[in-house]
Motif scaffolding. Sequence first.
Motif, PDB file in Angstrom:
ATOM      1  N   GLU A 106       0.881  -1.136  -0.144  1.00  0.00           N
ATOM      2  CA  GLU A 106      -0.137  -0.081   0.005  1.00  0.00           C
ATOM      3  C   GLU A 106       0.938   1.252   0.077  1.00  0.00           C
ATOM      4  OE1 GLU A 106      -2.750  -0.071   3.383  1.00  0.00           O
ATOM      5  OE2 GLU A 106      -3.773  -1.884   2.261  1.00  0.00           O
ATOM      6  N   ASN A 107       1.854   1.329   0.723  1.00  0.00           N
ATOM      7  CA  ASN A 107       2.682   2.635   0.962  1.00  0.00           C
ATOM      8  C   ASN A 107       3.488   2.643  -0.216  1.00  0.00           C
ATOM      9  OD1 ASN A 107       1.957   2.998   3.433  1.00  0.00           O
ATOM     10  ND2 ASN A 107       3.570   1.682   4.561  1.00  0.00           N
ATOM     11  N   SER A 108       3.463   1.771  -1.397  1.00  0.00           N
ATOM     12  CA  SER A 108       4.207   2.176  -2.473  1.00  0.00           C
ATOM     13  C   SER A 108       3.487   2.030  -3.601  1.00  0.00           C
ATOM     14  CB  SER A 108       5.391   1.003  -2.651  1.00  0.00           C
ATOM     15  OG  SER A 108       5.341  -0.232  -2.151  1.00  0.00           O
ATOM     16  N   ASN A 109       2.059   2.266  -3.188  1.00  0.00           N
ATOM     17  CA  ASN A 109       1.037   2.410  -4.310  1.00  0.00           C
ATOM     18  C   ASN A 109       0.734   1.086  -5.036  1.00  0.00           C
ATOM     19  OD1 ASN A 109       1.213   4.946  -3.295  1.00  0.00           O
ATOM     20  ND2 ASN A 109       2.596   5.578  -4.945  1.00  0.00           N
ATOM     21  N   PHE A 110       0.830   0.042  -4.596  1.00  0.00           N
ATOM     22  CA  PHE A 110       0.283  -1.294  -5.305  1.00  0.00           C
ATOM     23  C   PHE A 110      -0.815  -1.866  -4.606  1.00  0.00           C
ATOM     24  CE2 PHE A 110       4.885  -1.129  -6.359  1.00  0.00           C
ATOM     25  CZ  PHE A 110       4.856  -1.447  -7.792  1.00  0.00           C
ATOM     26  N   LYS A 111      -1.489  -2.973  -5.263  1.00  0.00           N
ATOM     27  CA  LYS A 111      -2.499  -3.387  -4.599  1.00  0.00           C
ATOM     28  C   LYS A 111      -2.111  -5.014  -4.608  1.00  0.00           C
ATOM     29  CE  LYS A 111      -7.320  -4.351  -5.612  1.00  0.00           C
ATOM     30  NZ  LYS A 111      -7.239  -5.879  -5.440  1.00  0.00           N
ATOM     31  N   LEU A 112      -2.048  -5.611  -3.547  1.00  0.00           N
ATOM     32  CA  LEU A 112      -1.604  -6.939  -3.099  1.00  0.00           C
ATOM     33  C   LEU A 112      -2.658  -7.820  -3.534  1.00  0.00           C
ATOM     34  CD1 LEU A 112       0.121  -8.027   0.079  1.00  0.00           C
ATOM     35  CD2 LEU A 112      -1.447  -9.628  -1.267  1.00  0.00           C
ATOM     36  N   LYS A 113      -2.243  -8.776  -4.711  1.00  0.00           N
ATOM     37  CA  LYS A 113      -3.221  -9.679  -5.177  1.00  0.00           C
ATOM     38  C   LYS A 113      -3.145 -11.014  -4.412  1.00  0.00           C
ATOM     39  CE  LYS A 113      -4.652  -9.214  -8.964  1.00  0.00           C
ATOM     40  NZ  LYS A 113      -6.200  -8.908  -9.302  1.00  0.00           N
ATOM     41  N   THR A 114      -2.008 -11.688  -4.331  1.00  0.00           N
ATOM     42  CA  THR A 114      -1.743 -12.916  -3.635  1.00  0.00           C
ATOM     43  C   THR A 114      -0.460 -13.070  -2.979  1.00  0.00           C
ATOM     44  OG1 THR A 114      -3.226 -13.861  -5.593  1.00  0.00           O
ATOM     45  CG2 THR A 114      -2.408 -15.504  -3.944  1.00  0.00           C
ATOM     46  N   ASN A 115      -0.397 -13.802  -1.923  1.00  0.00           N
ATOM     47  CA  ASN A 115       0.784 -14.041  -1.420  1.00  0.00           C
ATOM     48  C   ASN A 115       1.110 -15.628  -1.490  1.00  0.00           C
ATOM     49  OD1 ASN A 115       2.370 -11.820   0.092  1.00  0.00           O
ATOM     50  ND2 ASN A 115       0.300 -12.039   1.379  1.00  0.00           N
ATOM     51  N   PHE A 116       2.163 -15.979  -2.502  1.00  0.00           N
ATOM     52  CA  PHE A 116       2.311 -17.318  -2.737  1.00  0.00           C
ATOM     53  C   PHE A 116       3.334 -17.574  -1.701  1.00  0.00           C
ATOM     54  CE2 PHE A 116       0.764 -15.732  -6.771  1.00  0.00           C
ATOM     55  CZ  PHE A 116      -0.212 -16.623  -7.084  1.00  0.00           C
ATOM     56  N   LEU A 117       3.229 -18.919  -0.737  1.00  0.00           N
ATOM     57  CA  LEU A 117       4.050 -19.239   0.202  1.00  0.00           C
ATOM     58  C   LEU A 117       4.691 -20.666   0.096  1.00  0.00           C
ATOM     59  CD1 LEU A 117       2.203 -18.160   3.338  1.00  0.00           C
ATOM     60  CD2 LEU A 117       3.739 -16.937   1.944  1.00  0.00           C
ATOM     61  N   ASP A 118       5.633 -20.984   0.362  1.00  0.00           N
ATOM     62  CA  ASP A 118       6.194 -22.310   0.339  1.00  0.00           C
ATOM     63  C   ASP A 118       5.634 -23.302   1.335  1.00  0.00           C
ATOM     64  OD1 ASP A 118       7.622 -20.703   2.346  1.00  0.00           O
ATOM     65  OD2 ASP A 118       8.664 -22.500   2.766  1.00  0.00           O
ATOM     66  N   CYS A 119       5.713 -24.381   1.445  1.00  0.00           N
ATOM     67  CA  CYS A 119       4.982 -25.480   2.179  1.00  0.00           C
ATOM     68  C   CYS A 119       5.153 -25.085   3.961  1.00  0.00           C
ATOM     69  CB  CYS A 119       5.192 -26.898   1.789  1.00  0.00           C
ATOM     70  SG  CYS A 119       6.606 -27.444   2.257  1.00  0.00           S
ATOM     71  N   LYS A 120       6.427 -24.712   4.225  1.00  0.00           N
ATOM     72  CA  LYS A 120       6.952 -24.386   5.466  1.00  0.00           C
ATOM     73  C   LYS A 120       6.525 -23.006   5.911  1.00  0.00           C
ATOM     74  CE  LYS A 120      10.955 -27.454   5.896  1.00  0.00           C
ATOM     75  NZ  LYS A 120      12.466 -27.426   5.137  1.00  0.00           N
ATOM     76  N   HIS A 121       5.833 -22.244   4.866  1.00  0.00           N
ATOM     77  CA  HIS A 121       5.373 -20.808   5.355  1.00  0.00           C
ATOM     78  C   HIS A 121       6.575 -19.841   5.708  1.00  0.00           C
ATOM     79  CE1 HIS A 121       0.872 -21.458   5.535  1.00  0.00           C
ATOM     80  NE2 HIS A 121       1.271 -22.007   4.701  1.00  0.00           N
ATOM     81  N   PHE A 122       7.846 -20.227   5.142  1.00  0.00           N
ATOM     82  CA  PHE A 122       9.229 -19.514   5.255  1.00  0.00           C
ATOM     83  C   PHE A 122       9.292 -18.226   4.375  1.00  0.00           C
ATOM     84  CE2 PHE A 122      12.295 -23.152   7.162  1.00  0.00           C
ATOM     85  CZ  PHE A 122      11.348 -23.120   8.353  1.00  0.00           C
ATOM     86  N   PHE A 123       8.760 -18.143   3.123  1.00  0.00           N
ATOM     87  CA  PHE A 123       9.115 -17.166   2.388  1.00  0.00           C
ATOM     88  C   PHE A 123       7.808 -16.967   1.543  1.00  0.00           C
ATOM     89  CE2 PHE A 123      10.935 -15.494  -1.538  1.00  0.00           C
ATOM     90  CZ  PHE A 123      12.361 -15.007  -0.945  1.00  0.00           C
ATOM     91  N   SER A 124       7.667 -15.652   1.044  1.00  0.00           N
ATOM     92  CA  SER A 124       6.371 -15.426   0.250  1.00  0.00           C
ATOM     93  C   SER A 124       6.901 -14.737  -1.183  1.00  0.00           C
ATOM     94  CB  SER A 124       5.370 -14.358   0.903  1.00  0.00           C
ATOM     95  OG  SER A 124       4.641 -14.035  -0.056  1.00  0.00           O
ATOM     96  N   ASP A 125       6.422 -15.310  -2.058  1.00  0.00           N
ATOM     97  CA  ASP A 125       6.333 -14.707  -3.498  1.00  0.00           C
ATOM     98  C   ASP A 125       5.173 -13.835  -3.589  1.00  0.00           C
ATOM     99  OD1 ASP A 125       9.076 -14.800  -4.608  1.00  0.00           O
ATOM    100  OD2 ASP A 125       8.629 -16.823  -5.048  1.00  0.00           O
ATOM    101  N   SER A 126       5.223 -12.472  -3.439  1.00  0.00           N
ATOM    102  CA  SER A 126       3.921 -11.667  -3.172  1.00  0.00           C
ATOM    103  C   SER A 126       3.542 -11.186  -4.662  1.00  0.00           C
ATOM    104  CB  SER A 126       4.167 -10.719  -2.142  1.00  0.00           C
ATOM    105  OG  SER A 126       2.990 -10.039  -1.795  1.00  0.00           O
ATOM    106  N   LEU A 127       2.465 -11.180  -5.251  1.00  0.00           N
ATOM    107  CA  LEU A 127       2.079 -10.712  -6.351  1.00  0.00           C
ATOM    108  C   LEU A 127       1.059  -9.176  -6.101  1.00  0.00           C
ATOM    109  CD1 LEU A 127       2.056 -11.228  -9.316  1.00  0.00           C
ATOM    110  CD2 LEU A 127      -0.207 -12.186  -9.200  1.00  0.00           C
ATOM    111  N   TRP A 128       1.978  -8.367  -6.635  1.00  0.00           N
ATOM    112  CA  TRP A 128       1.219  -6.900  -6.626  1.00  0.00           C
ATOM    113  C   TRP A 128       0.794  -6.477  -7.845  1.00  0.00           C
ATOM    114  CZ3 TRP A 128       5.134  -4.008  -3.058  1.00  0.00           C
ATOM    115  CH2 TRP A 128       5.632  -4.740  -1.821  1.00  0.00           C
ATOM    116  N   GLU A 129      -0.133  -5.517  -8.147  1.00  0.00           N
ATOM    117  CA  GLU A 129      -0.707  -5.006  -9.031  1.00  0.00           C
ATOM    118  C   GLU A 129      -0.542  -3.289  -9.173  1.00  0.00           C
ATOM    119  OE1 GLU A 129      -4.378  -5.950 -11.780  1.00  0.00           O
ATOM    120  OE2 GLU A 129      -4.902  -4.785 -10.228  1.00  0.00           O
ATOM    121  N   LYS A 130      -0.041  -2.641 -10.131  1.00  0.00           N
ATOM    122  CA  LYS A 130      -0.262  -1.563 -10.185  1.00  0.00           C
ATOM    123  C   LYS A 130      -1.702  -0.937 -10.685  1.00  0.00           C
ATOM    124  CE  LYS A 130       1.238   2.669 -12.540  1.00  0.00           C
ATOM    125  NZ  LYS A 130       2.414   3.759 -12.423  1.00  0.00           N
ATOM    126  N   PRO A 131      -2.277  -0.275  -9.714  1.00  0.00           N
ATOM    127  CA  PRO A 131      -3.601  -0.103  -9.957  1.00  0.00           C
ATOM    128  C   PRO A 131      -3.994   1.201 -11.118  1.00  0.00           C
ATOM    129  CG  PRO A 131      -3.140   0.531  -7.840  1.00  0.00           C
ATOM    130  CD  PRO A 131      -1.957   0.081  -8.440  1.00  0.00           C
TER     131      PRO A 131
END
Length: 313
Positions: A288-313
Motif C-alpha cells: 500500500e505504501n508504495s501504491n500497489f494493490k496486493l493480489k496474492t501471497n504465494f507461500l512455500d509449504c513451510k511458510h518461510f517465504f512469500s512470492d507476493s504478487l502486486w498490481e499497479k492499479p
Amino acid sequence: MTNAFAKDILTGLRAEQKHLPSKYFYDDNGSRIFQEIMNMPEYYLTDAEFEILSLQCKSIIDALQFSTPFNIVELGAGDGLKTFKLLEYLVKHNIEFNYVPIDISQEAMDMLSKRLKERLPGIHISPQVGDYFEILKKNKENDYPSLLLFLGSNIGNYLDDKAIELLQLFNNNMKKGDKLLIGIDLKKNPIVIRDAYDDKHGITKRFNLNLLLRINRELNADFRIDDFDFYCHYNPITGEVKSYIISLRDQSVELKAINETINFEYNELIWTELSKKYGLQEIQELAENSNFKLKTNFLDCKHFFSDSLWEKP
Ligand code: TRP
C-alpha cells in the motif's frame, strides 16, 4: 576521485557509525562464496523460493490475467535458476512471452541466454545489462503488459524508507495493470533465521571478510583479516538481521590508492548488511505504501517465504 567504489567505501568508513555497502560483496570471489551460502542446508531462502516458483507456476501465471504476448522483466536475474521453472512452464504451454533479464554483469547475462536457449529452444529472450530504471523506463513504452520479478528477498536489504522509495520507482515505471512478483522472507522461528545467517561453517564470515580483501586489492589497502571478525544478530521483534565486521584491536588501515588512513577502535563495528524479515500484515502495508494493490501471497509449504504478487492499479 572518479571511482564510485572508492568513494562509497570511503564515505562508509569515515561515518560516525562505520558501514560498508553490501552490493560490493558480489565480486567474482564474493559471488562464489554466496553460491556456497545458498548451498548451505541452513540457508532456507533459496529452496523455499525455488519450491514456490516450481510448484505454483500455474497459479502465478493464472493470477496475472494477462493477454498475450507479455513481458517478464527480471531485476537482478543473476544465474536465473529460480526463474527457470516458471519460464519452462510458459514455453511448454505455448504461452507467448518475452523474457527480459536485467543484471549488472554482462558475463551473467551471456551465460544465462546461452543456457536458456539450449534448454528452452524457441524462448524469446532480450537480456539487458545496466541500470534497472533506464531499462524500465524504456519498457513502459512497450505496448504489452509486463510482469516484473524482484526475487530472492532483495527487498530485505533496504531500510524501510529506501525500500518504499525503490518500490515507488518501480511503480512509476510500470503501466496500469502491470504486476510485480516480489520475493520476501517471512518472520519465523528466530532460531531458523539465526542459523541461516550466523552459520557454524564460517561461510558467512568469509563472505563478509572478503569485502576487506576486495578493498585491499582494489584500493591497495592493508586490512589484516585476522584482526577482524564477523557478528550478526536477529531481532525477532523488528524482523531485522544485522551483520557486522568487528575490529579485534585498536588499529589503523591505509588505503594507499586514495591516500587515506582509517582508524578502528578495539571492538568497533562496521555494519555490512540488513536482511529484513516481514510479517504478512507488513507485506500488505509495504504494498500500500508504495501504491500497489496486493493480489496474492504465494507461500512455500513451510511458510518461510512469500512470492507476493502486486498490481499497479
Ligand atoms: N543479501 C542476502 C540476504 O539477505 C545475502 C546474505 C546472506 C548475506 N547472508 C548474509 C549478506 C550475511 C550479508 C551477511 O539473505
